[in-house]
Design an enzyme around this catalytic site. Structure first.
Site: not given
Ligand code: GUN
Length: 297
Positions: A54, A98, A121
């Site tokens: 990311k 995350q 998100d």
């Molecule tokens: N863990 C796995 N996918 C995601 C996501 O799209 N957002 C977040 N915050 N954590 C994740």
């Protein structure tokens, strides 16, 4: 019939290119880069890989990446204080914590602390509510990516029968809301659904997000249907000790019947990060009070 492949990797690459152009436009107009903060608590191996990619994608798009790491035993107060500081930081447009978090930390409390206007998100109840009532907000990245692939393939979705398999807050429920907003007739199926095969057979659009390897069989698919496979499941490979990735759909079986299908890997997966960048850039334009042309990304 052999289904056409929906190339999520190529679509995501193209989307990231358009985002980079608009990110440069944002920098020129605001005098700063759009900023995305990612918070990782602990050292979960998969999460570390996600967070790294990311951050890399954010920088490649010409945006600022702020990475914050806390130890696995960080207290809830420590994490909430960090989130609050990011809420107030004018250089941070989007915040992503995350998931999953270590067991002693309550995910809902953490999500509720993120400012809804930085919640890229789309997990905050305010954004879930905005989606439900059709107000502008942030939509979770994976279902929004699925919708982009569907609209790119089918154009208008109006009047189509859609079945979403899975009812998670992250994928199934927002996916159903998005399809409803496109005037599909939407069914949400899940582990307790009776006669799932018959339910799926009615659908022009199938979105599988259950997390069970190859559960959706080829003969469940209506001929010509569009199949979006959100599943990423690691299973034993042909050789001992080797694993491979499969989706929630029996890909070979579905290919004989469907009109189009996303492969795993290379389908929905690459879309998630691209949409995260999109959401962060949209947040930046909104937070800076700058206009972003409707439908620009
Ligand atoms: N863990 C796995 N996918 C995601 C996501 O799209 N957002 C977040 N915050 N954590 C994740």
């Amino acid at each position: 019939m052999t289904a056409e492949l929906i190339d999520g990797k190529a679509f995501a690459l193209d989307l990231r290119g358009r985002i980079a152009t608009l990110a440069a436009d944002f920098t020129a107009r605001s005098g700063r880069k759009a900023g995305l903060a990612v918070v990782l608590v602990g050292a979960d191996a998969a999460s570390q890989v996600y967070v790294r990619s990311k951050g890399k994608a954010t920088v490649e798009a010409g945006m600022a990446s702020f990475e914050h790491r806390l130890p696995a035993d960080a207290s809830e107060t420590e994490l909430l204080d960090l989130v609050r500081a990011l809420n107030h930081d004018p250089l941070v447009d989007g915040i992503l914590v995350q998931l999953p978090l270590p067991g002693h930390l309550d995910e809902q409390t953490v999500i509720a602390t993120i400012s809804p206007d930085k919640d890229v998100d789309g997990f905050h109840v305010t954004n879930a509510g905005r989606l439900a009532v059709g107000q502008p907000g942030f939509v979770p990245c994976t279902p929004l990516g699925c919708l982009m692939l569907l609209k790119n393939r089918l154009g208008s979705l109006s009047g189509l029968d859609a079945v979403v398999i899975g009812r998670s807050n992250i994928v199934g429920k927002p996916m159903a809301q998005l399809l409803l907003a496109e005037s599909c007739t939407v069914t949400i199926a899940h582990s307790r659904t009776r006669n799932l095969a018959d339910v799926v057979r009615r659908a022009d659009i199938v979105v599988a997000a259950v997390g069970r390897p190859e559960m959706v069989k080829g003969d469940w698919i209506k001929p010509g249907a569009t199949v979006i496979d959100v599943g990423i499941n690691r299973v034993d490979g042909a050789e001992p000790g080797k694993t491979r990735l499969v989706g929630d759909v029996d890909f070979a079986g579905a290919c004989d019947v469907a009109g189009a299908i996303t492969p795993v890997p290379g389908g929905v997966g690459p879309m998630t990060i691209a949409v995260l960048l999109r959401n962060a850039l949209v947040a930046a334009f909104r937070n800076a009070g700058l206009e972003l042309a409707e439908g620009a990304i």
